[in-house]
Scaffold this active site. Sequence first.
Site, PDB file in Angstrom:
ATOM      1  N   ARG A 189      51.243  51.023  67.847  1.00 51.29           N
ATOM      2  CA  ARG A 189      51.622  52.108  68.760  1.00 51.29           C
ATOM      3  C   ARG A 189      50.545  52.277  69.821  1.00 51.29           C
ATOM      4  NH1 ARG A 189      53.205  57.626  65.915  1.00 51.29           N
ATOM      5  NH2 ARG A 189      50.998  57.594  65.394  1.00 51.29           N
ATOM      6  N   THR A 214      50.908  56.641  74.804  1.00 54.92           N
ATOM      7  CA  THR A 214      52.354  56.886  74.960  1.00 54.92           C
ATOM      8  C   THR A 214      53.069  56.976  73.613  1.00 54.92           C
ATOM      9  OG1 THR A 214      52.877  54.532  74.958  1.00 54.92           O
ATOM     10  CG2 THR A 214      52.351  55.530  77.093  1.00 54.92           C
ATOM     11  N   ASP A 258      46.411  57.551  58.410  1.00 53.52           N
ATOM     12  CA  ASP A 258      46.789  56.246  58.957  1.00 53.52           C
ATOM     13  C   ASP A 258      47.002  55.252  57.807  1.00 53.52           C
ATOM     14  OD1 ASP A 258      46.168  54.540  61.895  1.00 53.52           O
ATOM     15  OD2 ASP A 258      46.452  53.481  59.995  1.00 53.52           O
ATOM     16  N   ASP A 261      45.042  51.830  57.993  1.00 53.83           N
ATOM     17  CA  ASP A 261      43.607  51.979  57.705  1.00 53.83           C
ATOM     18  C   ASP A 261      43.363  52.240  56.221  1.00 53.83           C
ATOM     19  OD1 ASP A 261      42.734  51.501  60.265  1.00 53.83           O
ATOM     20  OD2 ASP A 261      42.766  53.602  60.858  1.00 53.83           O
TER      21      ASP A 261
HETATM   22  C1  PRP Z   1      51.859  52.799  62.123  1.00 50.95           C
HETATM   23  C2  PRP Z   1      52.858  52.577  61.005  1.00 50.95           C
HETATM   24  C3  PRP Z   1      54.126  52.305  61.758  1.00 50.95           C
HETATM   25  C4  PRP Z   1      53.979  53.157  62.991  1.00 50.95           C
HETATM   26  C5  PRP Z   1      54.858  54.356  62.818  1.00 50.95           C
HETATM   27  O1  PRP Z   1      51.427  51.604  62.656  1.00 50.95           O
HETATM   28  O2  PRP Z   1      52.514  51.573  60.132  1.00 50.95           O
HETATM   29  O3  PRP Z   1      54.267  50.942  62.120  1.00 50.95           O
HETATM   30  O4  PRP Z   1      52.609  53.549  63.068  1.00 50.95           O
HETATM   31  O5  PRP Z   1      54.840  55.127  63.940  1.00 50.95           O
HETATM   32  P1  PRP Z   1      56.111  55.351  64.862  1.00 50.95           P
HETATM   33  O6  PRP Z   1      57.247  55.686  63.951  1.00 50.95           O
HETATM   34  O7  PRP Z   1      55.696  56.526  65.711  1.00 50.95           O
HETATM   35  O8  PRP Z   1      56.347  54.130  65.682  1.00 50.95           O
HETATM   36  P2  PRP Z   1      50.254  51.502  63.738  1.00 50.95           P
HETATM   37  O9  PRP Z   1      50.809  51.564  65.127  1.00 50.95           O
HETATM   38  O10 PRP Z   1      49.195  52.521  63.406  1.00 50.95           O
HETATM   39  O11 PRP Z   1      49.711  50.039  63.533  1.00 50.95           O
HETATM   40  P3  PRP Z   1      48.937  49.424  62.269  1.00 50.95           P
HETATM   41  O12 PRP Z   1      49.921  49.387  61.104  1.00 50.95           O
HETATM   42  O13 PRP Z   1      48.553  48.075  62.733  1.00 50.95           O
HETATM   43  O14 PRP Z   1      47.761  50.297  61.956  1.00 50.95           O
HETATM   44  N1  URA Z   2      51.323  55.927  61.471  1.00 53.51           N
HETATM   45  C1  URA Z   2      50.586  56.246  60.369  1.00 53.51           C
HETATM   46  O1  URA Z   2      49.973  55.368  59.750  1.00 53.51           O
HETATM   47  N2  URA Z   2      50.553  57.516  59.977  1.00 53.51           N
HETATM   48  C2  URA Z   2      51.208  58.505  60.631  1.00 53.51           C
HETATM   49  O2  URA Z   2      51.142  59.668  60.206  1.00 53.51           O
HETATM   50  C3  URA Z   2      51.959  58.149  61.760  1.00 53.51           C
HETATM   51  C4  URA Z   2      52.012  56.850  62.166  1.00 53.51           C
END
Ligand code: PRP
Ligand code: URA
Length: 212
Positions: free
Chosen positions: A107, A111, A203, A206
């Site tokens: 994400r 935005t 997160d 993480d």
């Molecule tokens: C997180 C999660 C989803 C997304 C959800 O990923 O694992 O993929 O956010 O958010 P949304 O419904 O608002 O799109 P992130 O973008 O943090 O990437 P990562 O898994 O690589 O940390």
């Molecule tokens: N992605 C995450 O990992 N946690 C949240 O709460 C939202 C998006």
Amino acid sequence: MKKFDNVTILDHPLISHKIAILRSVDTRTKDFRELVEEITTLLTYEAFKDAPTREVEVTTPLEKCKQKMVVENSIAIVPVLRAGLGMVAGVHTLFPTAKVGHIGMYRDEETLEPQEYYCKLPEGIEKMRAIVLDPMLATGGSAAAAIDMLKKRGCKEIRQMSIIAAPEGIERLATAHPDVKIFVAVCDRCLNENGYILPGLGDAGDRLFGTK
Ligand code: PRP
Ligand code: URA
């Protein structure tokens, strides 16, 4: 939240018990990873209730009988990188032959819109049921974009499996893709100003990979 026919919220005491531990700030990476796997296995049990089956003949020590088995090559799981990776083993515990595709998405911090960076799907996925795995359904943007990608590749039967959802994410996904069945373990209160689910678990990527 509005009710959607294509959304199942499991709301099960055994899952709730595990989610309580998963949410806790005191739960460290190893336990977090194991819990994501275990909760996914429980979600899989529900989401695969109508998996395609074929009847086989089995010889028991006493006699022959007919028994249904899940059709191999009929299901592909598609984790959204990174956090969706934590769910793969949980599905494989119950259905070890599920094919695995990968979609890379993060994400944009400003935005909150998903940015695609990787896509590798099993050959013939257009003939399979594809199940998108992502523990967090926040704004729903990543899931909606992953499903768009699968539809562009010809997939006709698609499902979404998540552990924690925000009402905003469920509404966006269910509206954008009314043909997609959505399975979530729990629906939380709302999103905060940074697009994080409240109360959520922080997160997921993480916490799974120990990157913060
Ligand atoms: C997180 C999660 C989803 C997304 C959800 O990923 O694992 O993929 O956010 O958010 P949304 O419904 O608002 O799109 P992130 O973008 O943090 O990437 P990562 O898994 O690589 O940390
Ligand atoms: N992605 C995450 O990992 N946690 C949240 O709460 C939202 C998006």
